[in-house]
Design an enzyme around this catalytic site. Structure first.
Site, PDB file in Angstrom:
ATOM      1  N   ASN A 181       4.273  37.040  27.374  1.00  0.00           N
ATOM      2  CA  ASN A 181       5.188  36.376  28.120  1.00  0.00           C
ATOM      3  C   ASN A 181       4.942  34.502  28.016  1.00  0.00           C
ATOM      4  O   ASN A 181       3.809  33.984  28.467  1.00  0.00           O
ATOM      5  CB  ASN A 181       4.676  36.106  29.989  1.00  0.00           C
ATOM      6  CG  ASN A 181       5.788  38.240  29.754  1.00  0.00           C
ATOM      7  OD1 ASN A 181       6.321  38.013  29.446  1.00  0.00           O
ATOM      8  ND2 ASN A 181       4.214  39.146  29.648  1.00  0.00           N
ATOM      9  N   GLU A 182       5.312  33.925  27.102  1.00  0.00           N
ATOM     10  CA  GLU A 182       5.361  32.764  26.390  1.00  0.00           C
ATOM     11  C   GLU A 182       5.747  31.983  28.059  1.00  0.00           C
ATOM     12  O   GLU A 182       6.127  31.835  28.643  1.00  0.00           O
ATOM     13  CB  GLU A 182       5.629  32.486  25.913  1.00  0.00           C
ATOM     14  CG  GLU A 182       5.657  33.313  24.267  1.00  0.00           C
ATOM     15  CD  GLU A 182       4.513  32.327  23.610  1.00  0.00           C
ATOM     16  OE1 GLU A 182       3.254  32.054  24.442  1.00  0.00           O
ATOM     17  OE2 GLU A 182       4.252  32.764  22.920  1.00  0.00           O
ATOM     18  N   PRO A 183       5.553  30.583  28.017  1.00  0.00           N
ATOM     19  CA  PRO A 183       5.250  29.648  29.142  1.00  0.00           C
ATOM     20  C   PRO A 183       7.429  29.565  28.842  1.00  0.00           C
ATOM     21  O   PRO A 183       7.880  29.529  27.939  1.00  0.00           O
ATOM     22  CB  PRO A 183       5.197  28.333  28.502  1.00  0.00           C
ATOM     23  CG  PRO A 183       4.206  28.267  27.679  1.00  0.00           C
ATOM     24  CD  PRO A 183       4.329  29.560  26.950  1.00  0.00           C
ATOM     25  N   SER A 216       8.626  32.247  31.103  1.00  0.00           N
ATOM     26  CA  SER A 216       8.947  33.254  31.261  1.00  0.00           C
ATOM     27  C   SER A 216       9.040  33.496  32.887  1.00  0.00           C
ATOM     28  O   SER A 216       8.770  32.761  33.742  1.00  0.00           O
ATOM     29  CB  SER A 216       7.644  34.680  31.439  1.00  0.00           C
ATOM     30  OG  SER A 216       7.433  34.500  29.463  1.00  0.00           O
TER      31      SER A 216
END
Ligand code: GLP
Length: 248
Positions: free
Chosen positions: A149-151, A153
């Site tokens: 869950n990358e920046p 998300s």
């Protein structure tokens, strides 16, 4: 707010985490219940896994009642590839313990694009049907990602296919030899999937994690730092060492 525990180094912290996990497995075992663990890859949990292997071999800790769900897998990725998280989990942990194969759930990276949606929904259902994850182990990316869950998300995101950020691909390029070999996508549990866990333990070791640990815990919840969503989880512990906690 998460509870923060600080240890001298990752060896000490990892033993504490392994003890918490084994304690839960035994408690559930006595009640004749399954113990549902959410597990993570990356370098951070390796020592915890080796401590649990030691407990299995020397103290007879059994994983017969344990069901695991891993956070993520690259996409596309064959499970038997040397770079897959399947391989990682089997080599670093699962092949050394007595877990039953049917109880191992690692997102598949070798399904077709068309199958992904259904596959992810079933992954979620499987977790729910078991009553949810009892304990979710997390690492943290230097950009604040949890799982993949990358920046950016969303807090209500569920298991899905995502793009891996350039930041993360660059960090991962050390394992893949070159950034061009790092897959562009992954299948990951969502933020909501993670937040549904009854208990969460996030581990972070070393100086490279100190700034993101500060942002995660000391700044307001921010989708650009997905780990900061954990601030509102009711039963989360951060297990840190002197270096990763140095900016708190
Ligand atoms: C990886 C994984 C994450 C992991 C993180 C940190 O890319 N997708 O689940 O927590 O990066 O890795 P490390 O523990 O090696 O710092």
């Amino acid at each position: 707010m998460p509870k923060i525990f600080n240890y001298k180094n990752f060896n000490k912290g990892s033993i504490v985490v392994a003890n918490k996990i084994s304690g839960l497995i035994k408690t559930k075992g006595k009640l004749n219940e399954k113990c549902v663990l959410g597990l993570s890859t990356g370098s951070s949990p390796i020592k915890t896994y080796s401590e649990l292997i030691k407990m299995h071999k020397k103290e007879g800790l059994s994983f017969k009642n344990v069901v695991i769900f891993n956070l993520d897998e690259f996409y596309p990725m064959k499970p038997n590839s040397q770079f897959s998280y399947h391989k990682f989990m089997f080599n670093k942990f699962l092949k050394h313990i007595d877990i039953q194969k049917k109880n191992v759930n690692i997102p598949k990276g070798d399904i077709s694009n068309k199958e992904i949606r259904n596959y992810c929904e079933n992954f979620e259902k499987k977790i729910d049907n078991l009553g949810g994850i009892d304990l979710q182990l997390l690492g943290i990316g230097t950009n604040g990602h949890i799982g993949f869950n990358e920046p950016g998300s969303n807090i209500s995101s569920m298991t899905r296919k995502v793009e891996i950020s350039n930041h993360s691909r660059l960090v991962l390029s050390k394992d893949f030899k070159s950034i061009d070999n790092v897959p562009k996508n992954a299948i990951t549990m969502g933020v909501k999937t993670i937040l549904k866990a009854k208990k969460i333990i996030l581990i972070a070791w070393g100086k490279t994690k100190s700034e993101i640990i500060r942002k995660t815990l000391k700044e307001k919840i921010n989708p650009l730092v997905p780990a900061s969503y954990l601030q509102n989880h009711k039963n989360t512990e951060f297990i840190l060492d002197n270096d990763s906690s140095s900016y708190l």
